[in-house]
Design an enzyme around this catalytic site. Structure first.
Site, mmCIF file in Angstrom:
data_model
loop_
_atom_site.group_PDB
_atom_site.id
_atom_site.type_symbol
_atom_site.label_atom_id
_atom_site.label_comp_id
_atom_site.label_asym_id
_atom_site.label_seq_id
_atom_site.Cartn_x
_atom_site.Cartn_y
_atom_site.Cartn_z
ATOM 1 N N ASP A 1 -12.384 43.999 -16.371
ATOM 2 C CA ASP A 1 -11.058 44.449 -16.796
ATOM 3 C C ASP A 1 -10.808 44.019 -18.238
ATOM 4 O O ASP A 1 -10.732 42.820 -18.534
ATOM 5 C CB ASP A 1 -9.968 43.876 -15.885
ATOM 6 C CG ASP A 1 -9.928 44.543 -14.527
ATOM 7 O OD1 ASP A 1 -10.636 45.546 -14.360
ATOM 8 O OD2 ASP A 1 -9.190 44.072 -13.641
ATOM 9 N N GLU B 1 -10.813 49.735 -4.715
ATOM 10 C CA GLU B 1 -11.775 49.651 -3.619
ATOM 11 C C GLU B 1 -11.087 49.379 -2.286
ATOM 12 O O GLU B 1 -10.034 48.724 -2.233
ATOM 13 C CB GLU B 1 -12.779 48.524 -3.909
ATOM 14 C CG GLU B 1 -13.603 48.790 -5.145
ATOM 15 C CD GLU B 1 -14.378 47.574 -5.639
ATOM 16 O OE1 GLU B 1 -15.410 47.769 -6.312
ATOM 17 O OE2 GLU B 1 -13.956 46.435 -5.361
ATOM 18 N N THR C 1 -21.105 50.562 -4.866
ATOM 19 C CA THR C 1 -21.489 49.958 -6.142
ATOM 20 C C THR C 1 -22.804 49.183 -6.031
ATOM 21 O O THR C 1 -23.468 49.201 -5.006
ATOM 22 C CB THR C 1 -20.387 49.012 -6.637
ATOM 23 O OG1 THR C 1 -20.226 47.945 -5.696
ATOM 24 C CG2 THR C 1 -19.064 49.738 -6.784
ATOM 25 N N GLU D 1 -22.484 53.816 -7.961
ATOM 26 C CA GLU D 1 -22.091 53.317 -9.273
ATOM 27 C C GLU D 1 -22.901 52.066 -9.567
ATOM 28 O O GLU D 1 -23.429 51.427 -8.654
ATOM 29 C CB GLU D 1 -20.604 52.934 -9.312
ATOM 30 C CG GLU D 1 -19.634 54.070 -9.121
ATOM 31 C CD GLU D 1 -18.185 53.597 -9.160
ATOM 32 O OE1 GLU D 1 -17.956 52.386 -9.412
ATOM 33 O OE2 GLU D 1 -17.290 54.425 -8.931
ATOM 34 N N LEU E 1 -22.135 46.366 -12.873
ATOM 35 C CA LEU E 1 -21.962 45.703 -14.158
ATOM 36 C C LEU E 1 -22.462 46.616 -15.271
ATOM 37 O O LEU E 1 -23.299 47.490 -15.039
ATOM 38 C CB LEU E 1 -22.714 44.374 -14.198
ATOM 39 C CG LEU E 1 -22.334 43.347 -13.129
ATOM 40 C CD1 LEU E 1 -23.253 42.128 -13.214
ATOM 41 C CD2 LEU E 1 -20.875 42.927 -13.264
#
Length: 542
Positions: free
Chosen positions: A170, A254, A413, A451, A454
């Site tokens: 973020d 999520e 992810t 996805e 990181l």
């Protein structure tokens, strides 16, 4: 204006697989830098097919230059795995304006030239419904949708009902709408709470999903109204440009509890996290479940010996190998905790399904890749997040079934991670976790997308994604995290273009990531002479 180019290029510089960057906060802009004009390529050769490429290019700022691989964002989708790219979190400013629109346009054109299928953007509740309940400001996102349409890129749109800020990656702060936070101040139990009473303002607690706590409306009604307004504003884009609606169902968008918040140093990797079931609404739900099970004493509170955020499983009575997680009480509590999360996800997905049915846009939901302590018996970090996955129980099959029941894509992810890259003391296994989720999706009949967790720019990460995408249960799409300045650096960009091409080959043949691009890739260059404004744009942060 129209540019015609008959050429191809050969990139002969070998790729350095060791080169990798982790974006620093100061590089918050995820846009193609327009302030560094390049000299034209020294040699432009005829493409193998001697094709002519004509592009209608919107008016752009002086000094803009676009480059990439083959033209057209849909080519990769015909076969193989289409690649999308996440846009910066601050694509829309706190004032509701599209940030750096000319640079955004140039970045989109560069991605299209690389063969990218589209981009993903967060549509923040905290920005759109900021002024007042039911007062929506979609204009910045409408501007972006039109840009994507002109660039022939698709859009994956995230209904972001969570706060931005306080978690991994973020880079900006976007809280929930002010009028929502005002209600939270009046009633702090509206947000998730841990055992010590710490409140988490990232997302409204699922305990009040069906209660009129938001000025006479329930959270589910508020989410429905928001999505309905979005549909009305963007109806002519849905199914054509906007091809996917990812529905936020928790922190970071999520489907999970906020069990490992990084804000204020609360949690650090690889801590087990904490259960988030201590607001009055969750406690009332637990008590009702205990009474229904004939064990009223189990409904007083959550486990007393589950430890703290940064402990390890063996440090606790609940999560250690022979701990209470595997007792009758532990199974009751974990079943209630995970079932509550699944029911919340179903309520939000049902609302989205009713709004977007018939539009041609897919629904999707994101599931977190919690790979630390995966090799332990209890899988503690997954349990506190709401995934009842242990050595003895498959916690992802119920999640996949819930997604499949609503026709939603399961977006998972950590597709880029390898086991041998993780610290030994954390008992990680992202590769086994991904295999388990792929098997669950196949068993449930759920479509699976992926996805990276990181920001990675190295060849090793790309190779892992390629291997994961085509091994057994394939991916329907892959969304790359994230568009930023590092991505457009020369070496990183070359690796990324090669990665997109390799993903287009997944399922057709084994396609190792090339060491260099000697295949005379089609190159699109749009250059507008005059660079007087470039330095000014650079000073503005581009």
């Amino acid at each position: 204006m129209t540019f015609t180019l008959r050429s191809s290029t050969s990139f002969n510089t070998p790729i350095d697989p060791s080169m990798s960057h982790k974006a620093a906060d100061e590089f918050h802009s995820g846009l193609l830098p327009l302030c560094r004009p390049h000299k034209p390529a020294p040699r432009l050769r005829m493409a193998a097919a001697a094709s002519e490429y004509h592009y209608e290019v919107p008016s752009m700022a002086q000094g803009e230059r676009l480059h990439g691989g083959h033209a057209g964002g849909t080519a990769a989708a015909a076969e193989g795995v289409p690649v999308y790219v996440m846009m910066p979190l601050d694509t829309v400013s706190a004032e509701g304006k599209l940030e750096r629109p000319r640079a955004v346009n140039a970045s989109l054109m560069a991605l299209r030239s690389a063969g990218v299928e589209g981009v993903m953007v967060d549509v923040w509740w905290g920005l759109v419904e900021k002024a007042a309940p039911r007062r929506y400001d979609w204009e910045a996102y409408a501007e972006l949708a039109e840009m994507a349409s002109r660039s022939r890129l698709k859009l994956q749109v995230v209904m972001s009902f969570h706060q931005c800020g306080g978690n991994v990656g973020d880079s900006c702060s976007i809280p929930l709408p002010p009028w929502v936070l005002e209600e939270v101040r009046r009633n702090p139990d509206m947000v998730y709470t841990d055992r010590s009473g710490r409140r988490n303002p990232e997302y409204i607690s699922l305990g009040c999903d069906m209660l009129p706590v938001l000025r006479g409306r329930t959270p589910i009604q508020v989410y429905s109204d928001y999505m309905r307004s979005f549909k009305e504003r963007f109806n002519h884009y849905l199914g054509q440009v906007i091809v996917e609606i990812q529905v936020g169902m928790g922190p970071c968008g999520e489907l999970r509890y906020p069990s490992y918040p990084e804000s204020h140093g609360t949690w650090r990797f690889p801590g087990i996290g904490e259960f988030q079931c201590y607001d009055k609404y969750m406690k009332a739900s637990l008590q009702a479940a205990a009474i229904a099970a004939g064990r009223q004493e189990w409904g007083k509170e959550g486990p007393h010996d589950a430890g703290h955020y940064n402990q390890f499983p063996e440090d606790t009575g609940f999560f250690r190998k022979e701990g209470a997680w595997n007792t009758d009480y532990g199974r009751f509590f974990l079943e209630w905790y995970s079932r509550s999360l699944l029911e919340h996800g179903d309520r939000v997905l049902a609302a989205a399904e009713s709004v977007f049915r018939g539009t041609g846009a897919k629904l999707s939901g994101k599931v977190a890749g919690i790979h630390w302590h995966y090799c332990t018996h209890s899988h503690a970090a997954e349990l506190t997040a709401g995934y009842y996955n242990t050595r003895h129980r498959d916690g992802y099959l119920p999640v996949a079934k819930a997604m499949a029941a609503r026709g939603a894509v399961l977006n998972f992810t950590c597709m880029e991670m390898r086991d041998d890259q993780q610290p030994g003391h954390a008992d990680c296994s992202p590769e086994r976790l991904v295999r388990q989720v792929k098997q669950a999706a196949a068993a449930a009949g759920a479509e699976l997308a992926g996805e990276n967790a990181l920001e990675r720019y190295d060849e090793g990460a790309y190779k892992q994604v390629i291997a994961t995408s085509g091994n057994g249960v394939g991916l329907s799409a892959f969304t790359y995290l994230r568009m930023n300045k590092w991505l457009f650096e020369s070496e990183n960009w070359r690796r990324f273009v090669a990665f997109v091409k390799s993903m287009a080959e997944v399922g057709r043949r084994t396609a190792p990531l090339p060491k260099k691009d000697c295949g005379h890739s089609d190159l699109y260059v749009g250059f507008i002479a005059g660079r007087s404004n470039s330095k000014n744009e650079a000073a503005a942060g581009l």
